[in-house]
Design an enzyme around this catalytic site. Structure first.
Site, PDB file in Angstrom:
ATOM      1  N   ASP A   1      -0.164  -8.739 -14.682  1.00  0.00           N
ATOM      2  CA  ASP A   1      -0.029  -8.309 -13.281  1.00  0.00           C
ATOM      3  C   ASP A   1       1.461  -8.338 -12.949  1.00  0.00           C
ATOM      4  O   ASP A   1       2.259  -8.921 -13.703  1.00  0.00           O
ATOM      5  CB  ASP A   1      -0.832  -9.275 -12.375  1.00  0.00           C
ATOM      6  CG  ASP A   1      -0.866  -8.833 -10.906  1.00  0.00           C
ATOM      7  OD1 ASP A   1      -0.550  -7.653 -10.614  1.00  0.00           O
ATOM      8  OD2 ASP A   1      -1.202  -9.669 -10.040  1.00  0.00           O
TER       9      ASP A   1
ATOM     10  N   CYS B   1      -4.484  -4.728 -12.915  1.00  0.00           N
ATOM     11  CA  CYS B   1      -5.138  -4.398 -11.643  1.00  0.00           C
ATOM     12  C   CYS B   1      -4.446  -3.243 -10.926  1.00  0.00           C
ATOM     13  O   CYS B   1      -5.050  -2.618 -10.064  1.00  0.00           O
ATOM     14  CB  CYS B   1      -5.219  -5.629 -10.751  1.00  0.00           C
ATOM     15  SG  CYS B   1      -3.621  -6.289 -10.245  1.00  0.00           S
TER      16      CYS B   1
ATOM     17  N   ARG C   1     -13.616  -0.706  -9.272  1.00  0.00           N
ATOM     18  CA  ARG C   1     -13.490  -1.355  -7.959  1.00  0.00           C
ATOM     19  C   ARG C   1     -14.533  -0.775  -7.014  1.00  0.00           C
ATOM     20  O   ARG C   1     -15.191  -1.497  -6.259  1.00  0.00           O
ATOM     21  CB  ARG C   1     -12.080  -1.129  -7.369  1.00  0.00           C
ATOM     22  CG  ARG C   1     -10.944  -1.831  -8.083  1.00  0.00           C
ATOM     23  CD  ARG C   1     -10.987  -3.325  -7.903  1.00  0.00           C
ATOM     24  NE  ARG C   1     -10.950  -3.737  -6.506  1.00  0.00           N
ATOM     25  CZ  ARG C   1      -9.843  -3.849  -5.766  1.00  0.00           C
ATOM     26  NH1 ARG C   1      -8.669  -3.621  -6.305  1.00  0.00           N
ATOM     27  NH2 ARG C   1      -9.899  -4.242  -4.496  1.00  0.00           N
TER      28      ARG C   1
END
Ligand code: CP
Ligand code: NVA
Length: 306
Positions: free
Chosen positions: A225, A265, A293
């Site tokens: 991330d 992500c 998602r």
């Protein structure tokens, strides 16, 4: 199931698997034009105190596909932005809406909102956790690997919201997890203790190390991330220095299993936490993760609001 989804810990293994199964089903139905208006006539308020592309659009579209109505509520336009207490906002919004998704800084603010509301509250990212993202990650891992139990996940980088939700999420479903995080950017003791407890009770491996090579060894899944999350923009320069050896690149990936998948992500900062080469090589998985998602959040909405 709890009234709210505030953190990964709110979900048991069975509840997570139930959400993933429903996510898979809703994904199938959407692809085959089978309507699923489980939330006909219901409204979801979406409060944003930070930027968003994926969370905003996937919740908004998801609510529409479920036959409900989403309202985008920017904190700049709400009276919260002018100091109205969250407790009053919660009590008012509970009388209009059937659920609230909130993206903000403080986990305590989300907890207060939940405490003062009698409608479900969903955490759409705080400084502490990003449970909706981790559920999409678990859905993607299961889709690509067919199982979750016994896999090894490696997380490389900042001890941020993603790292903390991944510790709880991965261990709860029966995966092992090793994280490589610099000491100054460590996850909080709470997550270390909780992770140790779940790992011990389920005979799993949970390790936090400094060396990314150690974390990534024989991993089935490699996750990273950004080095400076939203709200940490002022620390960018010092963070670039601190995270220097923590890039997911082709050299590091040689240590993971040959068929390891990579997740991010998004948004990604190319050539910082991940190279362009690795991001593009694994782009099918990473953009499937972004798509998931939508499906997994629809499952969360159905389970909390139906
Ligand atoms: N991954 C994620 O939450 O993306 P957004 O910030 O665009 O919502
Ligand atoms: N850790 C990142 C995730 C963004 C989706 C942030 O909090 O900004």
């Amino acid at each position: 199931m709890n009234k709210d989804l505030l953190k990964m810990e709110d979900l048991s293994k069975d509840e997570i698997l139930d959400i993933l199964n429903l996510g898979d089903q809703l994904k199938y139905e959407l692809k085959h034009n089978i309507t699923h208006h489980h939330l006909k006539g219901k409204t979801l308020g979406m409060i944003f105190e930070k930027s968003s592309t994926r969370t905003r659009v996937s919740f908004e579209v998801g609510m529409y596909q479920l036959g409900g109505y989403p309202l985008f509520l920017s904190s700049n336009d709400l009276q919260i932005g002018r100091g109205e207490p969250i407790q009053d906002t919660a009590r008012v919004l509970s009388r209009y809406l059937n659920g609230i998704m909130i993206r903000t800084f403080s986990q305590n603010e989300v907890a207060s909102l939940a405490e003062c509301s009698n409608i479900p509250i969903i955490n759409g990212l705080t400084d502490d956790e990003h449970p909706c993202q981790v559920l999409a990650d678990l859905m993607t891992i299961r889709e690509k690997k067919n199982i979750l139990d016994g896999l090894k996940v490696a997380y490389i980088g900042d001890g941020n919201n993603m790292a903390q939700s991944l510790i709880i999420g991965c261990l709860t479903v029966g995966m092992n997890i090793s994280l490589a995080i610099p000491d100054d950017y460590m996850v909080t003791d709470y997550y270390i203790n909780k992770g140790n407890e779940i790992a011990k009770n389920n005979d799993l491996t949970f390790k936090i190390v400094n060396n990314p090579r150690e974390a990534v060894l024989d991993a089935d899944v490699v996750i990273t991330d950004v080095w400076a999350s939203m709200g940490k923009e002022k620390e960018v320069n010092e963070r670039m220095m601190a995270f220097k050896g923590y890039q997911v690149n082709s050299e590091l990936m040689t240590l993971a299993k040959n068929d390891a998948i990579v997740l991010h992500c998004l948004p990604a900062h190319r050539e910082e936490e991940i190279t362009e080469e690795i991001l593009e090589k694994h782009s099918d998985t990473i953009f499937e993760e972004a798509e998931n998602r939508l499906h997994v959040q629809k499952a969360i909405l159905v389970r909390l609001m139906k």
